[in-house]
Design a protein around this motif. Structure first.
Motif: not given
Lengths: 212, 212
Positions: A92, A96, A99, A138, A141-142, A145-146, B50-51, B53, B65-66
């Motif tokens: 997952a 993610a 995605l 944006r 950066s995410a 961090a992931m 971190p997104q 969302l 996530t996602q």
């Protein structure tokens, strides 16, 4: 298998990397997205891919579309070497990450959007550049961090996954837009590990027969 | 399981439908995307996602996530009832349909993009409306073509799949933008089949505790 592809399309690039990492032979069919109104808009191509996008992977005459769905099909059909971890939660996390690029970064800089920003919106070149930098900053950066807590060198451990297959084309695309990649050391580490692999090198835009 | 969700977010709506179709109990944690600069931007939420969302599905304290990755995790962890067919090429078609929405329609009308069109781009309300209609028409036409030859009533046969879980929120969103859905009879047939299910009804935006 036949892969309908365009050298500089990041979604095509993802599919090429995955096919090569799996060690699968395929025949490339170039689809020129920019010449004569775009070969992707011709009826014979639309019958394979109603979205008028690349890539399409044709398997025994059946067209498979969407690069992430193609990668999942490859994984299910040719499990070795795996492009997903075994544990569901780890899978997952990989999905993610892929995605996050495919849904939140790439869609905002693809050919159709770039054209719409020009016409009908008619926004200035500077505003278009700012648009691309905004979504790249944006989104990347995410992504950083992931995976920042991981040991690497790939996005999720010691072997490539779908995350890396998606990352490499996105960073290629970011460089086209002159985006500063220094804030993303973990992404760059994963990219470097990928680009050291001959399978990934062979998938590069400039290594394709249709590269202009 | 805890689902961090916002009532009107189409990605949250996808996850709620999938959870309900699987018959899984979960605790909803509302994340208000619009109040006070957006709760999704708070540090405690960013540490999960971190997104910034929604949705995030927290499982034993681990955040997933996602929405499409969450659905894949649900499918792997709780296989019954299945949300994907068994045959790999059929699975690829379902995933491609879901991705056609998640990658080519939803990203162009989400909150962040709507805000950017306002500021800094400052394009007129009429031009913003045209933007949304353009991507909806282009995307939904392709989706209609991707399933038009099927027998239904769902997108891919006689039971719901991830394609339907993604379609229902996208049509809900299209109606918010006043998009004419008459050109998409096959999509409307699948939506009607879904909305007849109590599990789908319970996932509706207006059925959520945080609906405004």
């Amino acid at each position: 298998m036949r892969l309908f592809t365009y050298w500089r399309s990041s979604a095509s690039y993802r599919a090429r990397i995955a096919l090569n990492l799996k060690g699968l032979a395929y025949h490339s069919v170039p689809v020129n997205l920019v010449r004569d109104g775009g070969e992707q808009n011709r009826p014979d191509y639309l019958s394979r891919n109603p979205q008028a996008l690349v890539p399409t992977l044709e398997v025994d005459g059946m067209p498979l579309t969407q690069s992430l769905a193609i990668m999942e099909w490859l994984e299910e059909t040719y499990p070795q070497p795996p492009l997903l971890p075994r544990e569901p939660r780890e899978r997952a996390r990989v999905r993610a990450f892929a995605l996050a690029i495919a849904c939140e970064i790439a869609p905002l800089s693809n050919l159709a959007v770039r054209r719409y920003l020009n016409d009908p919106l008619g926004i200035t070149e500077a505003a278009q550049a700012a648009w691309h930098q905004h979504w790249l900053a944006r989104g990347l950066s995410a992504c950083e961090a992931m995976i920042a807590s991981g040991e690497g060198p790939f996005c999720f451990g010691t072997s490539p996954t779908m995350a890396d297959c998606t990352l490499v084309p996105q960073l290629y695309n970011a460089r086209r837009f002159g985006h500063d990649l220094a804030p993303y050391p973990t992404l760059l580490r994963a990219e470097a590990a990928m680009l050291a692999l001959p399978a990934v090198q062979a998938a590069a835009p400039e290594a394709q027969a249709d590269a202009a």
